[in-house]
Design an enzyme around this catalytic site. Structure first.
Site, PDB file in Angstrom:
ATOM      1  CB  ILE A 122      49.946  41.546 -10.864  1.00 18.09           C
ATOM      2  CG1 ILE A 122      50.019  40.318 -11.783  1.00 18.09           C
ATOM      3  CG2 ILE A 122      49.778  42.814 -11.689  1.00 18.09           C
ATOM      4  CD1 ILE A 122      48.714  39.998 -12.483  1.00 18.09           C
ATOM      5  CB  CYS A 146      50.149  38.859 -22.655  1.00 15.38           C
ATOM      6  SG  CYS A 146      48.959  37.501 -22.599  1.00 15.38           S
TER       7      CYS A 146
END
Length: 216
Positions: A122, A146
């Site tokens: 990330i 998500c």
């Protein structure tokens, strides 16, 4: 004299409490109907509140879940959301976009990459962006989601817990409760190494500003 560890431990207890479940689930009473002396199967009452997959309370005014669907709209309305932090790269689904438009909810999309392989990681700036939205109390009440509400959402919440001075043991335990038998150790490693400065964050909620008393 109370040290920072004591404050953090006390605070973990506070935010793990069922902050709003009494209100959110107020109408979730089971319904049974008697007919000719027999008890009929339970029916779903009109206006029943169905939380999204993997729904949870992160802190006062901050929630987490998987991708909401149309069955969750009554539940989400009760949360009176101002903001959704959406962590996937795909465009927001049409039916969800209609819901947020009708309810004046601002969607902040931040693409948090799934960490399947050692080569995937990330981006720091993406995590910083997501957390900056989350720790700004002007955006609350806020939902983080998500697709399934476990790995990407869990990684973001884990990094938030670092800012809240949670121990790595407590963070790992919370992360594992949502991922079950499918944890991603790259997520846990990322959380352990993550650092973020709140120096320029001017609108911290009370449950976070307690750890940064010289801010806001």
């Amino acid at each position: 004299m109370t040290n920072m560890d004591d404050k953090a431990e006390d605070h973990v207890t506070d935010v793990s409490a069922p902050v709003a479940f009494d209100d959110v689930f107020a109408t979730l009473e089971p319904i049974q109907e008697e007919h000719k002396g027999t008890v009929q199967p339970l029916r779903q009452p009109r206006g029943v509140l169905v939380p999204p997959l993997n729904f949870g309370i992160v802190a006062p005014g901050v929630y987490r879940s998987g991708y909401p669907n149309k069955k969750n709209t009554n539940f989400l309305k009760r949360l009176r959301l101002k903001t959704i932090v959406y962590l996937c790269p795909e465009p927001y689904r049409e039916e969800n976009q209609q819901f947020v438009d009708e309810n004046n909810i601002d969607v902040r999309q931040v693409n948090i990459e799934e960490q399947f392989l050692p080569t995937s990681e990330i981006e720091y700036q993406k995590m910083h962006e997501a957390l900056s939205h989350i720790v700004d109390e002007r955006n609350h009440p806020l939902l983080i989601h998500c697709n399934k509400g476990n790995h990407r959402t869990g990684c973001v919440v884990g990094c938030l817990r670092r800012l809240m001075r949670w121990s790595l043991t407590a963070i790992t335990d919370e992360y594992s409760r949502f991922t079950g038998n499918n944890p991603r150790f790259l997520d846990l490693e990322y959380i352990e190494l993550y650092e973020m400065s709140l120096e320029h964050e001017q609108h911290l909620p009370a449950w976070l500003s307690a750890f940064y008393s010289n801010k806001n």
